[in-house]
Design an enzyme around this catalytic site. Structure first.
Site, PDB file in Angstrom:
ATOM      1  N   GLY C  29       0.689  -1.078   0.049  1.00  0.00           N
ATOM      2  CA  GLY C  29       0.023   0.098  -0.079  1.00  0.00           C
ATOM      3  C   GLY C  29       0.894   1.302  -0.043  1.00  0.00           C
ATOM      4  O   GLY C  29       0.421   2.376  -0.160  1.00  0.00           O
ATOM      5  N   CYS C 238     -28.073  -8.336 -17.040  1.00  0.00           N
ATOM      6  CA  CYS C 238     -27.351  -7.915 -18.361  1.00  0.00           C
ATOM      7  C   CYS C 238     -28.239  -8.315 -19.456  1.00  0.00           C
ATOM      8  O   CYS C 238     -28.923  -9.387 -19.552  1.00  0.00           O
ATOM      9  CB  CYS C 238     -25.855  -8.831 -18.326  1.00  0.00           C
ATOM     10  SG  CYS C 238     -25.353  -8.709 -19.838  1.00  0.00           S
ATOM     11  N   CYS C 241     -26.361 -11.092 -21.729  1.00  0.00           N
ATOM     12  CA  CYS C 241     -26.379 -12.309 -21.128  1.00  0.00           C
ATOM     13  C   CYS C 241     -27.108 -12.946 -20.087  1.00  0.00           C
ATOM     14  O   CYS C 241     -27.292 -14.004 -19.738  1.00  0.00           O
ATOM     15  CB  CYS C 241     -24.691 -12.756 -20.910  1.00  0.00           C
ATOM     16  SG  CYS C 241     -24.455 -11.903 -19.279  1.00  0.00           S
ATOM     17  N   CYS C 263     -23.204  -6.196 -19.100  1.00  0.00           N
ATOM     18  CA  CYS C 263     -22.020  -6.472 -18.314  1.00  0.00           C
ATOM     19  C   CYS C 263     -20.731  -5.577 -19.190  1.00  0.00           C
ATOM     20  O   CYS C 263     -20.663  -5.393 -19.967  1.00  0.00           O
ATOM     21  CB  CYS C 263     -21.343  -7.940 -18.801  1.00  0.00           C
ATOM     22  SG  CYS C 263     -22.423  -9.022 -17.901  1.00  0.00           S
ATOM     23  N   CYS C 269     -19.135 -11.669 -20.034  1.00  0.00           N
ATOM     24  CA  CYS C 269     -20.365 -11.733 -20.743  1.00  0.00           C
ATOM     25  C   CYS C 269     -20.453 -12.800 -21.766  1.00  0.00           C
ATOM     26  O   CYS C 269     -21.332 -13.256 -21.968  1.00  0.00           O
ATOM     27  CB  CYS C 269     -20.627 -10.215 -21.554  1.00  0.00           C
ATOM     28  SG  CYS C 269     -22.433  -9.798 -21.655  1.00  0.00           S
TER      29      CYS C 269
END
Lengths: 255, 238, 277
Positions: C29, C238, C241, C263, C269
């Site tokens: 980090g 979606c 899909c 998506c 997808c």
């Protein structure tokens, strides 16, 4: 009462100017100590050193927590910052510089709580509301931006934002400077009553003898980086020994 | 009889740096002893050093020489040697002082100014306010005025708030600087009664009173101070 | 390709970047400065990510590049072909076939594995930059873990809007120590950062910073106890899909206010559609 903070032989130069010249002092728990003197006398530099915002070139600042006295230098920056975030407070002359004007009043008060690890939104908010009330600001203003506040309200907000962590030691730099006389009286009264209620120790820097007389137990008079006189506030002001103190007292306009 | 105040060898001079370092000798080799229940009134011409002596006894003026023993918690504390912390403690519990003028933070209600004396001793707020209200009323300041700051009061009213501030609590030693000046006859009588009650309770009282009738009713003894001769000029009560 | 070193960057530069990566992995980090090079595309087009990829990629690697989840947008295509030409590596659009994934603003929907590395393109690595204008001061704040002001910002959002107002680049604390910007991924993706088996590397070319989250590291999104982190997702399926749990893009499809949700992860997808078919 026991010693809380001690300065030992502090000296400091800014370039060729000797800002502090071998200054020593002690502050006890629950005591209010005023530092007076003209501008350039070194009083604000001394305050910055006592509060750990500036490291003296020589000499030591010792803070007594519990039983041990440890120098700020030895504690290190991180430990000093931790102290500054909660157990110590600092009230600046200009609240606009100390507060964040783009953050709500509640956010400003909550800031020190969050910096010390508070993570409950509702608790922080409730605490902020309580402190707003304690400094006589309407709770309706909790979510208002401070830029809509008057000078006196801003100073009271800064006091709330400082005291919210229940510090044991608060440093104040001209807390009533730049305010109208009527507003000054209100701030003085507020400081006085909060200090008593919370049992705070306070170091207050002021050039206003009247403020020192009303608030301080003890007084230090500074001139050209030196302490020229110190003692009980009324003793120093009513029976000044040093020529400079006599001048200072004589220069106050009668009320 | 218990000695409450014992001062001896006191000397005080002022060096006026703003006036070319002129030195004014005000007191030289002054001493006094005051027993419990006794009242000593300081007398002498103006400039004789009455106020100076009183202020020294309060620790307000520093003594150049000598010692000032004040009974505090069953011991005698020497104010000339005491730390500021000790002086503050003595002033909170053992050494009361009524000044000539009221000095208080603006905006603080009269009731709280008076209650402050008790709060400093750890009395809780409600109790302190109750006692403060009773003392104010006794001195003729009615409830209507309790919530007001004394800044707008008349001189006499301000002086009575000042008196209430001290008389609200018991003191082993009490110093009074013109407590009855600017009071009318009725209030003056009340103050005399208060002082005598304090004496009966065993306090030692030292005061400056120009008002002769009051003086006669409280004084057990008068101590007269004479002005020292100063080379340059005499000074109206420094 | 003639006249260029493998993967465009010279070996000395790659070594410098790898050193920065090692340091970044060692201090999860923490932003490590590096000598960011001029790249043959402007800042803001993924120069940080490209330099990381260039110094990591080997001849056996299989590279996937996505932009907002899609493999077929300009940025993704051009970076993919850049490495295909300069390194001759294989590329793919299938998340599970890739060994190295460079991404802008998304994390793929299917969980990554410990034999994969994901490289994020980062425009602004400093999470405190909106709060503290001075970079010197914010570095001290990191050093002292002085992150109260970030919580003040969340407090303000909740007070003003009833919830945290940022829906992307929501700050996280890595390994219980450093405050980190996850790059502008949707808050929806933040939970995927937490204890991810794949190594996560972040590169900011313009700002010249590299930081990392080593595999299986704690990554916690900033929140309040009584206002827990709660990312939002468009409440739709979606349209292509039918997936119910993927992150959706909203698309305007006509001039009459018609909208479609699909998506954002095109590979996910496509594979979902193939499975359903």
């Amino acid at each position: 009462m026991s010693v809380l903070l001690e300065a030992r032989h502090i000296s400091h130069r800014f370039g060729r100017t000797l800002a502090l010249d071998d200054v020593s002092l002690t502050l006890r728990r629950h005591e209010i100590l005023a530092i007076v003197g003209e501008s350039g006398s070194g009083k604000t530099t001394l305050l910055n050193m006592l509060s750990g915002r500036l490291t003296p070139q020589s000499g030591d600042i010792l803070y007594y927590d519990g039983h041990a006295a440890t120098s700020l230098r030895v504690r290190g920056e991180r430990a000093v910052r931790t102290l500054q975030r909660a157990r110590w407070g600092y009230v600046a002359q200009d609240p606009r510089a100390a507060l964040r004007l783009d953050i709500s009043a509640g956010g400003n008060i909550g800031a020190r709580l969050m910096a010390s690890g508070a993570r409950n939104y509702d608790d922080i908010r409730a605490m902020a509301a309580r402190w707003l009330e304690a400094v006589e600001i309407d709770v309706d203003r909790l979510d208002d931006w401070p830029r809509t506040f008057s000078g006196g309200m801003l100073q009271r907000l800064q006091i709330a934002a400082t005291l919210v962590t229940d510090p044991e030691l608060v440093f104040m730099d001209e807390p009533t400077g730049g305010l109208d006389v009527s507003v000054q009286a209100r701030i003085l009264d507020l400081i006085r009553s909060l200090v008593r209620r919370l049992g705070l120790a306070v170091v207050i820097v002021t050039h206003d003898i009247g403020v020192a007389r009303l608030l301080a137990d003890r007084l230090i008079v500074m001139r050209r980086g030196c302490i020229v006189e110190h003692g009980l506030t009324d003793q120093v002001l009513d029976d000044p020994q040093h020529p400079y103190t006599q001048l200072l007292v004589a220069s106050v306009l009668p009320v | 009889m218990r000695v409450m105040v014992a001062a001896d060898g006191l000397a005080k001079s002022f060096v006026l740096h703003l006036q070319g370092g002129v030195r004014l000798d005000v007191l030289r080799d002054v001493g006094l002893t005051v027993m419990a229940g006794e009242c000593v009134v300081l007398a002498g011409r103006s400039g004789a050093g009455k106020s100076t002596l009183l202020r020294m006894l309060y620790g307000n003026y520093r003594a150049d020489d000598g010692r000032i023993l004040i009974r505090h918690n069953e011991t005698m504390v020497d104010l000339t040697q005491a730390t500021t912390e000790q002086i503050i403690a003595v002033r909170h519990y053992s050494l009361g002082y009524v000044s000539q003028f009221l000095r208080a933070i603006p905006r603080v209600p009269s009731l709280d100014i008076v209650a402050e004396t008790l709060l400093r001793r750890g009395v809780d707020l409600a109790q302190a306010r109750r006692q403060a209200a009773a003392m104010l009323e006794r001195l003729g300041i009615g409830p209507r005025l309790h919530s007001l700051p004394p800044a707008t009061f008349s001189g006499g009213e301000q002086q009575r708030v000042n008196l209430a501030r001290t008389f609200v609590a018991p003191w082993p030693v009490l110093l009074l600087d013109e407590p009855t000046a600017s009071l009318d006859a009725a209030n003056r009588d009340e103050v005399v009664r208060l002082i005598n009650e304090v004496k009966d309770a065993g306090a030692a009282v030292i005061g400056i009173l120009h008002d002769i009738s009051s003086r006669e009713r409280i004084a057990d003894r008068t101590m007269t101070l004479t002005p020292l001769t100063n080379p340059s000029t005499s000074l109206e009560s420094v | 390709m003639q006249g260029y070193n493998f993967a465009y960057l010279d070996e000395t530069t790659k070594r410098m970047i790898r050193r920065a990566i090692l340091k970044a992995v060692a201090i999860p980090g923490h932003q490590v400065p590096f000598a960011s090079r001029e790249m043959p595309l402007p800042y803001g087009w993924g120069t940080g990510g490209i330099q990381l990829t260039a110094s990591l990629i080997g001849a056996d690697d299989v590279l996937k590049v996505i932009d907002q989840g899609a493999d077929d947008t300009t940025n993704a295509i051009s970076i993919r072909s850049f490495f295909a030409r300069t390194a001759g590596v294989r590329t793919t659009t299938h998340t599970d076939a890739a060994t190295l994934i460079q991404t802008r603003h998304r994390i793929p929907e299917i969980p990554l594995r410990d034999d994969q590395i994901i490289v994020y393109q980062v425009p602004m690595p400093e999470p405190l930059y909106r709060l503290e204008p001075s970079r010197a001061v914010s570095r001290r704040m990191h050093a002292m873990a002085d992150y109260g002001p970030m919580h003040v910002k969340l407090y303000e959002d909740i007070t003003r809007f009833g919830r945290v107002a940022v829906s992307y680049d929501h700050p996280v604390v890595v390994n219980r120590r450093y405050l980190m910007s996850p790059s502008p991924i949707p808050a929806f993706d933040n939970p995927k950062l937490h204890r991810m088996p794949a190594l996560q590397l972040f590169g900011a070319g313009r700002e010249k910073r590299i930081y990392a989250v080593p595999p299986h590291t704690d990554v916690v999104s900033l929140d309040f106890e009584d206002r827990p982190f709660n990312p939002i997702r468009a409440p739709h399926r979606c349209a292509l899909c039918g997936a119910e749990h993927s992150y959706l893009d909203e698309m305007v499809i006509d001039d009459r206010g018609g909208r479609m949700f699909a998506c954002s992860d095109t590979d996910y997808c496509a594979s979902y559609q193939a499975r359903e078919a």
